[in-house]
Write an enzyme that holds these catalytic residues in place. Structure first.
Site, short mmCIF file in Angstrom:
data_model
loop_
_atom_site.label_atom_id
_atom_site.label_comp_id
_atom_site.label_asym_id
_atom_site.label_seq_id
_atom_site.Cartn_x
_atom_site.Cartn_y
_atom_site.Cartn_z
N ASN A 51 0.82 -1.21 0.00
CA ASN A 51 0.00 0.00 0.00
C ASN A 51 0.85 1.26 0.00
OD1 ASN A 51 -2.32 -1.53 0.08
ND2 ASN A 51 -2.72 -1.19 2.25
N ARG A 395 -11.86 -3.66 -13.30
CA ARG A 395 -10.72 -4.55 -13.01
C ARG A 395 -11.22 -5.98 -13.12
NH1 ARG A 395 -6.89 -1.10 -10.72
NH2 ARG A 395 -7.71 0.57 -9.40
N ARG A 425 -6.26 2.42 -12.66
CA ARG A 425 -4.85 2.56 -12.27
C ARG A 425 -4.18 1.22 -11.95
NH1 ARG A 425 -4.98 6.62 -8.48
NH2 ARG A 425 -4.48 8.18 -10.02
N HIS A 455 -16.51 3.67 -13.47
CA HIS A 455 -16.25 2.85 -12.28
C HIS A 455 -17.49 2.05 -11.87
CE1 HIS A 455 -15.26 2.43 -7.83
NE2 HIS A 455 -14.17 1.98 -8.40
N TYR A 488 -12.52 -9.45 -1.06
CA TYR A 488 -13.19 -8.18 -0.77
C TYR A 488 -14.63 -8.44 -0.36
CZ TYR A 488 -9.43 -5.83 -3.45
OH TYR A 488 -8.23 -5.37 -3.92
N ARG A 584 -13.82 2.60 5.84
CA ARG A 584 -12.65 1.73 5.96
C ARG A 584 -11.34 2.50 5.96
NH1 ARG A 584 -11.67 -0.95 0.86
NH2 ARG A 584 -10.01 0.55 0.57
N HIS A 612 -15.25 -3.46 1.30
CA HIS A 612 -15.29 -2.76 0.01
C HIS A 612 -16.70 -2.31 -0.40
CE1 HIS A 612 -14.64 -2.48 -4.49
NE2 HIS A 612 -13.60 -1.82 -4.04
#
Length: 724
Positions: A51, A395, A425, A455, A488, A584, A612
């Site tokens: 991260n 993704r 990204r 998204h 997730y 979160r 998530h």
């Protein structure tokens, strides 16, 4: 907006980047928790390391760009880019120090107690291990290495982003030294120091297994230590004075002028290559590195500030610890893995369209399997009554079954439209590959929209049935990624609601044809409509509170940093609305501000799974409204992305979603509570029943899952009688 100005005081906001670093501390605290199995703790150290890499490559890099451009405008917390960089440097150093003290003082001794050894110094090997390591180097490592000397004829090479390297100080052997005259009649040898660098090959395992001194133990040597020990073999004409590992982080934030790019796919491919030679924003070196080598690296990498240098007390780049998670013979050092269960409404082998026809279906991952989502597209690809499939992809996994089904659907003659977001990204390269594959199969591929990231998570199947055309829709809070769906926590809904089907069609028409509908039936879509919708919902609760009616807002998301939304929450809190937030990661809202945020409570859950899902609840004077979707309360989600929020209207499903929130707000094991001083604290569990929301959801999924039929009771095998 005008009525919210009084809440826009910078003192009322936390800086986004510093809040994110606090999330990293919460993750690292899981590695420090003695109640968690050892290998799970190692995993959290690895996660924080990974991260932090991305944080520097993107967020710190962006701030650096602002400084270079002379950008002086402060953020919502009143900090300029240069002030943020200074504060980030301070907090990051504290984080890294905590990281390595956890690794060195806590985790390594515990590993040793279990007979697991990570040997980071060649001197710690016994004779048998040393001989084995030397043979391994000669046979497996030496042929792969490429030593790069640096001198007048050979410039310092391009050091690739995030790669581990070794820098060496070399001294010419006596027989090769240059003799120079000191004065008349005398000569003196001239010491010639030179430099070289070697990349630690990423194609080889970083952890090299070596024989253990005791049977049953497991011992590993770090690859960079093995190379350091044998580095003299790479420079036969030199004595190696010293050698140390180092690693750099480069600016990896893509700058794409979409208006000027004739072909977005080609432009992104070109920009991806630039990531390898962006500005160096962080240099990690071993803390005992020779000062001559450090100065050399500073000069060659153009590092001007000491703030960009991190001297590390231990192995550089702790992401290798994730490789240890699957060590054999260590099941007791890991959590018992929960198997995602089937959704009761969709039993094995069911026709998924018939199941959806019976009523809306809620999915709760990873407690329930992601297979129904994969099966939704797979069955649609083969079903002769399906006319069209439309889906957004942000993704996807490396070997995505959804991609394969979409390609098959096109080959079967169905109308397939896929929006592949090329600007996701660090997934850009992966998405380019899939986009080309889908195009070759005959799919109509849309490469996102200019200036916006798509998204949203939506899939639409158009099916011809006896009563006419029927539209089946999947809407979710997470990506169409069968791999991350096991890690997730996300929610999704299957529906064949006519109103939502019409909205889904409008979404894809907007994405492919730029036609904006005048109104929506049920869906709320960013960037045009979503911000105002949330502000109205929050304001409505404030109105109820001011009128003396009960008012509540409960919201769960990944990040909260939109100033206008936060100001609206402050206004609602001041009016008396009870506000409970589960955030979160980043939270720029401050709790406990007298008269402003005393009615707001914020918690963060960091557990075995990554939280998530996005869920939003508004009491609405007893006419409760529940929404789920892909958007956080961040400027990018509300203003610069195509996002979808959808209502949960079925009473049974609404109760299930409210149950999810209820359990998570009762969690006292993995929850961290935001304090007025900006710090997060765990809940004191003394005398209380332990409530771990993620474990509860695992248990509930197991209980609700359809039980496998007992085949032995259905079939009776009668042995044949012998022939007489």
């Amino acid at each position: 907006m005008d009525n919210l100005k009084e809440y826009m005081n910078p003192e009322y906001f936390e800086n986004r980047e510093l809040s994110w670093l606090k999330f990293e501390v919460r993750c690292l605290n899981e590695a420090r928790d003695k109640s968690i199995p050892l290998l799970e703790r190692l995993k959290f150290v690895s996660i924080t390391s990974s991260n932090l890499d991305e944080f520097f490559m993107v967020r710190v890099a962006s701030l650096r760009d602002m400084v270079h451009a002379g950008y002086k405008k402060p953020d919502i917390a009143g900090m300029t880019a240069s002030e943020q960089l200074k504060a980030i440097n301070h907090d990051t150093r504290e984080l890294v120090e905590l990281q390595y003290s956890t690794y060195n003082r806590s985790l390594l001794p515990l590993l040793h107690n279990r007979g697991i050894y990570i040997i980071d110094a060649f001197e710690d090997l016994n004779q048998e291990q040393a001989e084995y390591a030397d043979r391994y180097f000669d046979e497996n490592v030496y042929p792969v290495l490429t030593p790069m000397a640096v001198d007048a004829s050979r410039p310092f090479p391009l050091i690739r982003n995030k790669t581990l390297n070794i820098v060496a100080l070399l001294e010419k052997k006596p027989e090769t030294r240059v003799l120079v005259k000191k004065d008349k009649g005398s000569k003196k040898e001239k010491n010639v120091y030179e430099y070289a660098t070697v990349q630690v090959p990423s194609v080889l395992p970083r952890l090299v297994p070596v024989p253990s001194a005791k049977e049953g133990d497991q011992s590993f040597l770090l690859l960079e230590q093995l190379i350091e020990k044998n580095i003299s073999k790479l420079f036969s004409n030199y004595n190696v004075v010293c050698a140390y590992p180092y690693r750099i982080m480069r600016n990896a934030d893509l700058t794409i002028d979409e208006d000027e790019a004739e072909d977005l796919l080609k432009e992104i491919e070109k920009q991806l290559k630039k990531r390898q030679w962006g500005e160096v924003i962080r240099l990690e070196v071993e803390d005992k590195i020779d000062k001559r080598l450090l100065k050399f690296l500073q000069q060659e990498l153009h590092i001007e500030s000491e703030d960009d240098i991190y001297e590390i007390n231990g192995p550089i780049d702790l992401t290798f610890l994730m490789k240890m998670y699957g060590l054999p013979g260590c099941d007791d050092l890991r959590y018992q893995q929960h198997v995602p269960q089937r959704v009761p409404q969709i039993p094995q082998g069911a026709n998924i369209f018939e199941a959806i026809k019976k009523g809306d279906i809620l999915l709760h991952h990873p407690y329930q399997s992601f297979d129904p989502v994969v099966e939704f597209i797979r069955q649609a690809a083969k079903d002769p009554d399906v006319l069209a499939i439309k889906q957004t992809l942000y993704r996807v996994s490396g070997n995505s079954p959804i991609i394969a089904s979409l390609a098959q659907a096109a080959e079967n003659g169905k109308q397939v439209t896929v929006l592949v977001e090329l600007k996701a990204r660090f997934d850009e390269e992966n998405n380019i590959v899939w986009a080309k594959k889908l195009e070759k199969a005959g799919c109509h591929v849309i490469y996102g929209l200019v200036g916006l990231k798509t998204h949203s998570k939506i899939a639409l199947v158009v099916r011809k049935e006896d009563e006419g055309i029927c539209r089946y829709v999947h809407l979710g809070t997470g990506n169409y990624n069968d791999s991350t769906a096991k890690l997730y926590t996300d929610c999704g809904i299957f529906t064949c609601s006519e109103a939502i089907g019409e909205d889904a069609t409008a979404v894809f028409n907007m994405l492919s044809g730029y036609s904006e509908p005048l109104s929506w039936n049920r869906l709320v879509v960013a960037p045009i409509w979503l911000r105002n919708k949330f502000l109205k919902l929050i304001a409505r609760e404030a109105e109820h509170a001011r009128a003396g009616r009960e008012a509540k807002i409960t919201a769960k998301m990944n990040s909260l940093c939109d100033a206008e939304i936060i100001a609206a929450l402050y206004d609602a809190s001041a009016a008396g609305v009870e506000i409970n937030l589960l955030v979160r990661g980043i939270c720029c809202l401050k709790v406990g501000i007298p008269g402003i945020s005393e009615n707001i409570h914020v918690r963060s859950i960091v557990g075995n799974y990554l939280e998530h899902s996005r869920i939003f609840y508004f009491y609405n004077d007893g006419q409760e409204e529940v929404y789920m979707g892909s958007a956080d309360w961040m400027p990018r989600n509300l203003d610069r992305r195509v996002e979808i929020i959808f209502p949960v209207e079925d009473p049974v499903l609404k109760d299930k979603v409210l149950h999810i929130l209820e359990v998570e707000f009762a969690d006292n094991v993995k929850a961290n509570i935001l304090q007025p001083d900006g710090l997060y604290e765990k809940i004191d569990k003394r005398g209380k029943q332990r409530i771990n929301s993620q474990q509860i959801f695992c248990d509930e999924a197991d209980e609700e899952a359809p039980k496998p039929k007992d085949v032995s009771k259905e079939r009776v095998f009668t042995p044949a009688e012998p022939v007489t």
